[in-house]
Design a protein around this motif. Sequence first.
Motif, PDB file in Angstrom:
ATOM      1  N   LEU A 175       1.086  -1.278   0.086  1.00  0.00           N
ATOM      2  CA  LEU A 175       0.127  -0.021   0.208  1.00  0.00           C
ATOM      3  C   LEU A 175       1.309   1.059   0.140  1.00  0.00           C
ATOM      4  O   LEU A 175       0.926   1.823  -0.760  1.00  0.00           O
ATOM      5  N   ALA A 176       1.224   1.543   1.078  1.00  0.00           N
ATOM      6  CA  ALA A 176       2.996   2.506   0.442  1.00  0.00           C
ATOM      7  C   ALA A 176       4.078   2.811  -0.532  1.00  0.00           C
ATOM      8  O   ALA A 176       4.000   4.130  -1.147  1.00  0.00           O
ATOM      9  N   MET A 177       3.791   1.377  -0.960  1.00  0.00           N
ATOM     10  CA  MET A 177       4.584   1.603  -2.221  1.00  0.00           C
ATOM     11  C   MET A 177       3.313   1.618  -3.590  1.00  0.00           C
ATOM     12  O   MET A 177       3.890   2.736  -4.760  1.00  0.00           O
ATOM     13  N   PHE A 178       2.305   1.694  -3.476  1.00  0.00           N
ATOM     14  CA  PHE A 178       1.623   2.416  -4.778  1.00  0.00           C
ATOM     15  C   PHE A 178       0.575   2.842  -4.256  1.00  0.00           C
ATOM     16  O   PHE A 178       1.176   4.945  -5.498  1.00  0.00           O
ATOM     17  N   ARG A 179       1.089   4.229  -3.186  1.00  0.00           N
ATOM     18  CA  ARG A 179       1.106   5.758  -2.804  1.00  0.00           C
ATOM     19  C   ARG A 179       2.129   6.157  -2.885  1.00  0.00           C
ATOM     20  O   ARG A 179       1.413   7.490  -3.676  1.00  0.00           O
ATOM     21  N   ALA A 180       3.077   5.791  -2.971  1.00  0.00           N
ATOM     22  CA  ALA A 180       4.403   7.090  -3.370  1.00  0.00           C
ATOM     23  C   ALA A 180       4.529   6.807  -5.170  1.00  0.00           C
ATOM     24  O   ALA A 180       4.645   8.003  -5.277  1.00  0.00           O
TER      25      ALA A 180
END
Length: 525
Positions: A397-402
């Motif tokens: 999720l953090a990667m997708f948001r980044a």
Amino acid sequence: MFKKVSIKGILLGFLLTLFVLIGLFHTNVWRLYKAITLYDADKIAHNFLNMYTMFDSSTIEASQSTYYFPVNYQALPYDFSVEGESIVVQDFLAQSATHAMMVIKDGEIVYEQYFLEDSPEKQHISFSVAKSFVSALFGIAIDEGHIKSIEDSVTDYVPELIGSGYEGVRIKDVLQMSSGVKFNEDYADYNSDINRFSRAIAFGTSLDSFTASLQGEREPGTFHHYVSIDTQVLGMILVRATGVSLSEYLSQKIWQPMGMQDAAYWMKDSNDMELALGGLNITLRDYAKFGWLYLHKGQWLSARGRSLQIVPKQWVIDSVTPDAPHLMPGSDNPQSDSSYGYGYQWWIPPGAEDEFMAQGIYGQYIYVDPDQNLVIVKNSANPNYTDQSAQWGPKHLAMFRAITEHFVRAPEPIVPEIEERIPDLTPEVPAELLLELTPALAPQPSVDLSFEEVELDVSLLDSVEALSSKKEPLVSKETLQKQAQAIIEQGSSAHFEPLDKPILEQEPEASVDESSTKTPETPTP
């Protein structure tokens, strides 16, 4: 008298019996072997790209009118952060055993990469991402009148489930994974219900029969407990209501009209019932098309330029909108066993504004961010998926948001800084041009001008270069900047005296006392 039986004879008899059994049940033995070794580290990558060849599957042919996304490849961000830890994107893609990933931004493919054994033309197992496809089919079936209402009972359409945990349960509760049915979804537990179900698939056991064996443990519609068999029930309802298989309905309603470029395969049991809960095999670009469809609330622009409402708009909205306390995202929700929210077979991540996701075990994702006009699809074959300490979910999720933030186009400021609004006027502007600019810059008396509404008419500046060649007294760009700044700061109270002669920031060179070396101070605007 009994004849003495030799050990050699016993061994030959045993081998003969074994060969006969293998001959009779070789398909099931092969399937069982594949099921047992499905997630082995040295086999998982190959298995996830060949599931439809290992088990019985239905074919969904590629569309006859293919749609292709335009391509504008760009780089991903270098890293992202999770709880203060910086993680390099490419490292994480390797650690999570990524097979392929694609980013669609503003209708263009801006990133597309394949790893391990994957390639653009290969179909990858969806696992639970298939649930979101089933949800789309369900919305279409309701719109077409095959299913009256999600308030109806499951057993109104599938009477075979009378006596099971699904008797009397609303379809809506099944859609929202709140059926109340008892089910252990722990993939790390060999004896869990989901793993028993997997072995049933390996032996070709009826999926409907397995579903009918489950019992309830909670009041339906009160607690969010993820039960994959809930989606199998939705599949059973669809088949009974439409009169066609899931594969045929998917082909008619989604695959063909959307211009899917590759064939898809849907795993099924020996009775031709599809594995609704997770048996689709699709190429990366066609997964992305489905995400793009939902980003646009079920509407699709076909390869021929026609706008088609594939999935009803309101169904898409309802599908990604939790509507009860037990469905809300948050780690502190006592009525849910997940920190994610849930709609109709779609996940809503914690802290989401409008994001939603389809997720499958071992790292399958369709991530949709509508207000950023972005879709991310990721297929993986992560043999370490069951290691909960690795925090695969939060990291994804953090990667997708980044990635989303990386591809965001910075909005134009409402009122740019004065240096940006007045172009570099080189050479300086003649005085007569200032006479023309002054009325354009000054606000009209009837206009209530505020700072944010100021829009300088700079079209007159197009003649700057032509006029600048004239040999006349000049007005510098600094003076123009000050006058514009005065308008912005004073609003409608700004006032300019008529110009009887050119306004100069300093005297013309001819009038300067050449003996003086003092530089005039710039007045404060």
